[in-house]
Design a protein around this motif. Sequence first.
Motif, PDB file in Angstrom:
ATOM      1  N   ALA A 262       0.935  -1.229   0.013  1.00 30.16           N
ATOM      2  CA  ALA A 262      -0.014  -0.036  -0.047  1.00 30.16           C
ATOM      3  C   ALA A 262       0.820   1.255   0.021  1.00 30.16           C
ATOM      4  N   LYS A 263       1.937   1.277   0.840  1.00 30.28           N
ATOM      5  CA  LYS A 263       2.934   2.428   0.966  1.00 30.28           C
ATOM      6  C   LYS A 263       3.742   2.477  -0.487  1.00 30.28           C
ATOM      7  N   PHE A 264       3.893   1.405  -1.063  1.00 31.51           N
ATOM      8  CA  PHE A 264       4.845   1.493  -2.312  1.00 31.51           C
ATOM      9  C   PHE A 264       3.902   1.891  -3.285  1.00 31.51           C
ATOM     10  N   LEU A 265       2.701   1.656  -3.331  1.00 31.59           N
ATOM     11  CA  LEU A 265       1.631   2.164  -4.455  1.00 31.59           C
ATOM     12  C   LEU A 265       1.591   3.646  -4.158  1.00 31.59           C
ATOM     13  N   LEU A 266       1.457   4.233  -2.923  1.00 29.76           N
ATOM     14  CA  LEU A 266       1.227   5.602  -2.810  1.00 29.76           C
ATOM     15  C   LEU A 266       2.484   6.478  -2.902  1.00 29.76           C
ATOM     16  N   LEU A 267       3.704   5.936  -2.556  1.00 30.81           N
ATOM     17  CA  LEU A 267       4.895   6.671  -2.838  1.00 30.81           C
ATOM     18  C   LEU A 267       5.273   6.588  -4.354  1.00 30.81           C
ATOM     19  N   ASN A 268       5.059   5.410  -4.932  1.00 24.46           N
ATOM     20  CA  ASN A 268       5.313   5.460  -6.659  1.00 24.46           C
ATOM     21  C   ASN A 268       4.428   6.413  -7.212  1.00 24.46           C
ATOM     22  N   ASN A 269       3.143   6.536  -6.886  1.00 25.23           N
ATOM     23  CA  ASN A 269       2.204   7.420  -7.411  1.00 25.23           C
ATOM     24  C   ASN A 269       2.684   8.861  -7.139  1.00 25.23           C
ATOM     25  N   LEU A 270       3.179   8.936  -5.888  1.00 22.45           N
ATOM     26  CA  LEU A 270       3.358  10.396  -5.728  1.00 22.45           C
ATOM     27  C   LEU A 270       4.658  11.003  -6.382  1.00 22.45           C
ATOM     28  N   PHE A 271       5.707  10.098  -6.265  1.00 21.74           N
ATOM     29  CA  PHE A 271       7.040  10.404  -6.944  1.00 21.74           C
ATOM     30  C   PHE A 271       7.187  10.310  -8.429  1.00 21.74           C
ATOM     31  N   GLU A 272       6.573   9.136  -8.954  1.00 18.10           N
ATOM     32  CA  GLU A 272       6.644   8.976 -10.464  1.00 18.10           C
ATOM     33  C   GLU A 272       5.215   9.558 -11.240  1.00 18.10           C
ATOM     34  N   SER A 273       4.354   9.500 -10.865  1.00 15.45           N
ATOM     35  CA  SER A 273       3.016   9.788 -11.645  1.00 15.45           C
ATOM     36  C   SER A 273       2.794  11.345 -11.324  1.00 15.45           C
ATOM     37  N   CYS A 274       3.155  12.066 -10.318  1.00 17.86           N
ATOM     38  CA  CYS A 274       2.942  13.345  -9.663  1.00 17.86           C
ATOM     39  C   CYS A 274       4.033  14.228  -9.610  1.00 17.86           C
ATOM     40  N   ALA A 275       5.342  13.414  -9.942  1.00 12.20           N
ATOM     41  CA  ALA A 275       6.678  14.248  -9.761  1.00 12.20           C
ATOM     42  C   ALA A 275       6.904  14.986  -8.254  1.00 12.20           C
ATOM     43  N   GLY A 276       6.455  14.364  -7.448  1.00 11.81           N
ATOM     44  CA  GLY A 276       6.446  14.815  -5.883  1.00 11.81           C
ATOM     45  C   GLY A 276       7.840  15.045  -5.766  1.00 11.81           C
TER      46      GLY A 276
ATOM     47  N   SER B  89      15.090  12.364  -4.116  1.00 12.23           N
ATOM     48  CA  SER B  89      16.585  11.790  -4.623  1.00 12.23           C
ATOM     49  C   SER B  89      16.856  10.335  -3.822  1.00 12.23           C
ATOM     50  N   GLU B  90      15.850  10.404  -2.687  1.00 10.33           N
ATOM     51  CA  GLU B  90      15.905   8.896  -1.817  1.00 10.33           C
ATOM     52  C   GLU B  90      15.053   7.593  -2.565  1.00 10.33           C
ATOM     53  N   TRP B  91      14.060   8.293  -3.310  1.00  9.85           N
ATOM     54  CA  TRP B  91      12.989   7.411  -3.963  1.00  9.85           C
ATOM     55  C   TRP B  91      13.574   6.165  -4.520  1.00  9.85           C
ATOM     56  N   PRO B  92      14.510   6.367  -5.528  1.00  7.28           N
ATOM     57  CA  PRO B  92      15.148   5.039  -6.124  1.00  7.28           C
ATOM     58  C   PRO B  92      15.514   4.154  -5.249  1.00  7.28           C
ATOM     59  N   ALA B  93      16.439   4.521  -4.199  1.00 12.80           N
ATOM     60  CA  ALA B  93      16.532   3.517  -3.327  1.00 12.80           C
ATOM     61  C   ALA B  93      15.622   2.901  -2.465  1.00 12.80           C
TER      62      ALA B  93
ATOM     63  N   LYS C 268      12.364   2.732  -3.224  1.00 13.83           N
ATOM     64  CA  LYS C 268      11.779   1.802  -4.366  1.00 13.83           C
ATOM     65  C   LYS C 268      12.389   0.651  -4.264  1.00 13.83           C
ATOM     66  N   ASN C 269      13.654   0.365  -4.551  1.00 18.27           N
ATOM     67  CA  ASN C 269      14.403  -0.899  -4.461  1.00 18.27           C
ATOM     68  C   ASN C 269      14.166  -1.767  -3.300  1.00 18.27           C
ATOM     69  N   ASN C 270      14.387  -1.136  -2.166  1.00 14.36           N
ATOM     70  CA  ASN C 270      14.151  -1.764  -0.947  1.00 14.36           C
ATOM     71  C   ASN C 270      12.858  -2.273  -0.730  1.00 14.36           C
ATOM     72  N   LEU C 271      11.625  -1.764  -1.238  1.00 13.83           N
ATOM     73  CA  LEU C 271      10.188  -2.042  -0.981  1.00 13.83           C
ATOM     74  C   LEU C 271      10.137  -3.063  -1.809  1.00 13.83           C
ATOM     75  N   LEU C 272      10.448  -3.169  -3.197  1.00 16.16           N
ATOM     76  CA  LEU C 272      10.490  -4.103  -4.011  1.00 16.16           C
ATOM     77  C   LEU C 272      11.159  -5.295  -3.640  1.00 16.16           C
ATOM     78  N   SER C 273      12.146  -5.273  -3.155  1.00 17.84           N
ATOM     79  CA  SER C 273      12.914  -6.542  -2.658  1.00 17.84           C
ATOM     80  C   SER C 273      12.019  -7.103  -1.366  1.00 17.84           C
ATOM     81  N   LYS C 274      11.261  -6.318  -0.492  1.00 15.18           N
ATOM     82  CA  LYS C 274      10.489  -6.765   0.567  1.00 15.18           C
ATOM     83  C   LYS C 274       9.169  -7.461  -0.125  1.00 15.18           C
ATOM     84  N   LEU C 275       8.768  -7.002  -1.283  1.00 11.92           N
ATOM     85  CA  LEU C 275       7.615  -7.615  -1.768  1.00 11.92           C
ATOM     86  C   LEU C 275       7.938  -8.764  -2.505  1.00 11.92           C
ATOM     87  N   CYS C 276       9.250  -8.885  -3.130  1.00 14.69           N
ATOM     88  CA  CYS C 276       9.626 -10.105  -3.713  1.00 14.69           C
ATOM     89  C   CYS C 276       9.835 -11.266  -2.761  1.00 14.69           C
TER      90      CYS C 276
END
Length: 193
Positions: free
Chosen positions: A113-127, A178-182, A184-192
């Motif tokens: 849920a947090k990944f989806l919110l963060l991904n939307n904010l940083f990647e779709s909305c350029a937060g 600037s922290e989002w890429p790292a 994001k990778n951390n959250l994706l690794s937890k989900l995998c």
Amino acid sequence: MWIENKVLEGQYVTLEPLNDAHIVPLQHAVQDGESWKLWYANVPREDEIPQYVAQAIRQAETGDIAYAVRAKLSDEIVGTTRYYNVESAHRRAMIGYTWYAASVRRTPINTEAKFLLLNNLFESCAGIAVEFRTHFFNQASRAAIERLGARQDGILRNHQIMKDGSYRDTVVYSIIASEWPAVKNNLLSKLCK
């Protein structure tokens, strides 16, 4: 609106913009664990859910978006989360008002849920930044926020007056673009896992 009020879907959860149809399912979810009894949490009681949802719907008109969290495996509403204090001029928002049924805590539900919110904010909305706040004594919430990869910015002492009259010290965390890429990778690794 800077953040579009839309469904966000992942592998484990679907975040559905909150509406009146979510009232009864949220009433069932809040009964599982009775989180409203935690003195340091701000979780509505079952009878407060209709007002809680109505207020969230009104706030969506000004850019704050609340979601019902649907677990895809069971197809049940298991909690809620939201963007709030959305500042479109500064491309930042807070994420919070999050609570879940006890049966889904410490599962991939909150992480995704947090990944989806963060991904939307940083990647779709350029937060450029997102902020999380929680009660100093809410150790479970603090640990969950830290597991996401957020950094503690500080503590706002005597920040709010709680329902019981006690003062809340609020711990503030953030993630910047600037922290989002790292993160994001951390959250994706937890989900995998």
